[in-house]
Design a protein around this motif. Structure first.
Motif, short mmCIF file in Angstrom:
data_model
loop_
_atom_site.label_atom_id
_atom_site.label_comp_id
_atom_site.label_asym_id
_atom_site.label_seq_id
_atom_site.Cartn_x
_atom_site.Cartn_y
_atom_site.Cartn_z
N SER A 139 -4.77 -9.94 2.61
CA SER A 139 -3.75 -9.03 3.12
C SER A 139 -2.95 -9.69 4.22
O SER A 139 -3.47 -10.49 4.99
CB SER A 139 -4.36 -7.72 3.61
N SER B 84 -10.72 -1.85 -2.36
CA SER B 84 -11.99 -2.32 -1.81
C SER B 84 -13.18 -2.10 -2.74
O SER B 84 -14.19 -2.80 -2.63
CB SER B 84 -12.26 -1.68 -0.45
N THR B 85 -13.09 -1.17 -3.66
CA THR B 85 -14.21 -0.91 -4.55
C THR B 85 -14.02 -1.44 -5.97
O THR B 85 -15.00 -1.76 -6.65
CB THR B 85 -14.53 0.59 -4.66
N SER C 251 -4.90 5.63 2.16
CA SER C 251 -6.33 5.32 2.18
C SER C 251 -6.93 5.34 0.76
O SER C 251 -7.92 4.66 0.50
CB SER C 251 -7.09 6.27 3.10
N ARG D 198 0.82 -1.20 0.00
CA ARG D 198 0.00 0.00 0.00
C ARG D 198 0.86 1.26 0.00
O ARG D 198 0.62 2.18 -0.78
CB ARG D 198 -0.91 -0.05 1.23
N ASN E 252 -6.46 1.90 -0.44
CA ASN E 252 -7.49 1.06 0.19
C ASN E 252 -8.82 1.19 -0.55
O ASN E 252 -9.51 0.21 -0.80
CB ASN E 252 -7.70 1.43 1.65
N TYR E 253 -9.20 2.42 -0.85
CA TYR E 253 -10.46 2.69 -1.54
C TYR E 253 -10.49 1.97 -2.89
O TYR E 253 -11.47 1.31 -3.23
CB TYR E 253 -10.66 4.19 -1.73
N THR F 202 -13.34 -6.37 -6.21
CA THR F 202 -14.27 -7.13 -5.38
C THR F 202 -14.46 -8.53 -5.95
O THR F 202 -14.11 -8.80 -7.11
CB THR F 202 -15.63 -6.43 -5.31
#
Length: 153
Positions: A60, A47-48, A40, A28, A43-44, A51
């Motif tokens: 992770s 995570s979006t 972050s 990351r 991360n966004y 999927t």
């Protein structure tokens, strides 16, 4: 002009395509440095945009040598495509999850761009005006019926 999330997504997808392992390990902090953004944001994107519904599994490992492994999931060869999609949809599905499945079908060139737009329009929350649990069940039933018509038609 693409936004930073689109650029990060394309970068990760390109690494996945160019490798033979079927997965990519990313850090990351290294991605954040590369794209000059906050962690972050990474991360966004993960995570979006990565999927299960879109065809990915994200694992992770935390700690000093930690990483995020993104694996492209192939459809089960023992299932027909229709069975695999029905299994992904289940008995209820959110709009975001439905859009992820539609996007994956489009990326895999199973449906056309026009079919994707029609599916997305039909399962949109503005069209399915019902309370949430019922709306998600209705969306699943509708999506399954439309995909059946496309794949078996």
């Amino acid at each position: 002009m693409s936004n930073i999330s689109d650029i990060i997504e394309q970068y990760i997808k390109q690494i996945l395509k160019s490798g033979n392992a079927g997965f990519v390990d990313v850090k990351r902090s290294e991605l954040a440095d590369r794209f000059q953004c906050v962690p972050s944001q990474i991360n966004y994107v993960i995570s979006t945009r990565f999927t299960f519904q879109k065809g990915y599994i994200v694992e992770s490992k935390r700690g000093g040598g930690g990483f995020i492994r993104i694996r492209k999931v192939e459809l089960d060869p023992d299932c027909t495509l229709y069975q695999a999609v029905v299994k992904l949809i289940g008995s209820q599905i959110t709009q975001r999850e439905a859009e992820g499945i539609i996007e994956r079908l489009l990326e895999e060139e199973i449906i056309t761009d026009r079919e994707a737009r029609m599916l997305e329009a039909a399962v949109h929350r503005d069209v399915l005006q019902a309370a949430i649990p019922e709306r998600d069940r209705l969306r699943a039933n509708l999506l399954i019926a439309m995909i059946r018509a496309i794949l078996k038609g």
